[in-house]
Design an enzyme around this catalytic site. Structure first.
Site, short mmCIF file in Angstrom:
data_model
loop_
_atom_site.label_atom_id
_atom_site.label_comp_id
_atom_site.label_asym_id
_atom_site.label_seq_id
_atom_site.Cartn_x
_atom_site.Cartn_y
_atom_site.Cartn_z
N GLN A 123 15.16 -7.68 -5.44
CA GLN A 123 14.44 -7.15 -4.26
C GLN A 123 14.87 -7.68 -3.02
O GLN A 123 14.87 -9.02 -3.07
CB GLN A 123 12.85 -7.16 -4.50
N ARG A 160 -3.22 -9.46 7.72
CA ARG A 160 -3.98 -9.95 6.37
C ARG A 160 -5.07 -10.69 6.87
O ARG A 160 -4.85 -11.95 6.84
CB ARG A 160 -3.28 -10.11 5.17
N HIS A 252 2.92 -0.58 -0.30
CA HIS A 252 2.96 -2.05 -0.19
C HIS A 252 1.71 -2.60 -0.85
O HIS A 252 1.23 -3.58 -0.48
CB HIS A 252 3.33 -2.62 0.93
N ASP A 283 4.45 2.86 -6.81
CA ASP A 283 3.88 1.46 -6.71
C ASP A 283 2.69 1.45 -6.04
O ASP A 283 2.49 2.19 -4.91
CB ASP A 283 5.15 0.48 -5.92
N GLY A 285 -1.40 -0.05 -6.77
CA GLY A 285 -2.67 0.25 -7.63
C GLY A 285 -2.70 0.58 -8.95
O GLY A 285 -3.55 0.74 -9.59
#
Length: 376
Positions: A123, A160, A252, A283, A285
């Site tokens: 990645q 966040r 994300h 992607d 959950g």
């Protein structure tokens, strides 16, 4: 017995700030919660009287055979969860026969994670230092990685609040091992009113990355190229035009734009727009084999699983991650059989009840009468 159990086991041993760093999302965490709620709204329509005495979970992802349509998602700094970090998780993925994705922000050098017998994806974050970006790709090629996943939804890290409130910083012994010495120093310093990692990534990542850079990366690597972090079908079409081999429909994990559409909700339109010209992965959950089946039924070729890998790593190291992947395999086989699907290909023809559209939908166009065409 399920991934929720693994998460509870991990929560019992992780420090509170690390637990929140892994579990949290951005803003009010509405997209984080929305991913789970949207998956739960997907209602599958099983078929009956089909021979499911043998249910095959194997498939092909990016040209390589895999034991199930699952790969580990890129998660940085895995030494936060276990001293062996990415090494242990990669060994578990190898045992399970699924791809392991080693990230730019891995706490173990990518050369110590990739192995000739494994399917390892690298990645990539686009860095301000373009030559370092391309050097990372060359290192991935030399180390034996079999694909590059370019993450495109992080011009900078989302806000966040759990990390801001805790003043989260990396321990001194946990570093971004693929980057130059000193490049990660800000990740170890408390930042007033901000996450230390957010400060670090804003210093390291290039917010100016564009489609021209994707096209250049396509020219400069011989590996299959995947663009991760798309939600709009128009972006998926643009990626195909750049020659990518796959796209990952992803918000994300609810960690970037809070209020973004749930990944599973965006999946059908992206799969339709791509129209088989590249592989489509989901992607954000995924927490069970039923979720994998839901994604397949809505047009995905496979899924990425992130947080559960970290929970397994914290709870039991390599054995913990292996347990996560074994649970997904067992649950997917169970879900396939109960849905009347003998293999992964059959799952892509499974009908899904779409309450918002007032009817059924299927990801496979032109389904024959036996597949229930015309019953929308």
């Amino acid at each position: 017995m399920c991934l929720d159990d693994v998460e509870r086991a991990a929560a019992a041993v992780l420090p509170a700030d690390v637990r929140d760093f892994v579990a949290g999302g951005s803003g009010a965490e509405s997209t984080l919660a929305g991913n789970r709620a949207a998956l739960d709204r997907v209602r599958l329509v099983p078929r009956v009287l089909r021979d499911v005495s043998e249910c095959d979970t194997s498939t092909t992802l990016l040209g390589r055979p895999v034991s199930l349509p699952v790969a580990t998602a890129p998660v940085g700094y895995q030494k936060l969860a276990h001293p062996e970090g990415e090494r242990a998780a990669a060994r578990a993925a190898l045992r399970a026969g699924v791809p392991f994705t080693v990230g730019t922000l891995s706490s173990v050098p990518l050369e110590e994670v990739a192995s000739p017998e494994a399917v390892t994806w690298f990645q990539l974050y686009w860095l301000r230092d373009r030559e370092l970006t391309f050097d990372l790709v060359r290192r991935a090629e030399d180390a034996g990685c079999s694909a590059v996943l370019l993450t495109v939804d992080v011009p900078w890290m989302g806000r966040r609040l759990r990390d801001v409130r805790s003043g989260f910083t990396l321990p001194r012994e946990v570093v971004a091992a693929n980057l130059a010495v000193g490049a990660h120093s800000s990740a170890h310093r408390a930042a007033a009113g901000a996450s230390a990692l957010a400060t670090h990534t804003s210093e390291a990542f290039a917010a100016s990355v564009s489609w021209a850079d994707v096209a250049e990366l396509r020219r400069r690597t011989r590996l299959p190229l995947v663009v991760k972090g798309l939600l709009d079908p128009a972006d998926a079409v643009r990626a195909v035009e750049c020659g990518v081999d796959g796209v990952v429909v992803s918000n994300h994990g609810g960690r970037q734009l809070d209020g973004a559409v749930a990944s599973i909700e965006a999946l059908p339109a992206v799969a339709a727009a791509v129209a088989g010209r590249c592989q489509v992965l989901l992607d954000s959950g995924v927490r069970s084999g039923v979720d994998v089946l839901r994604a397949l039924a809505l047009g995905a070729d496979g899924v990425l699983v992130g947080r559960p890998v970290v929970w397994g790593l914290a709870a039991g190291g390599e054995r913990g991650v292996a347990r996560v992947l074994d649970l997904l395999r067992d649950e997917l086989r169970d879900a396939l059989g109960l849905a009347g699907c003998a293999d992964v290909a059959a799952a892509r023809g499974l009908r899904v009840w779409d309450g918002s559209a007032g009817g059924f939908r299927t990801a496979r166009a032109g389904a024959g009468e036996d597949e229930g065409a015309g019953e929308r």
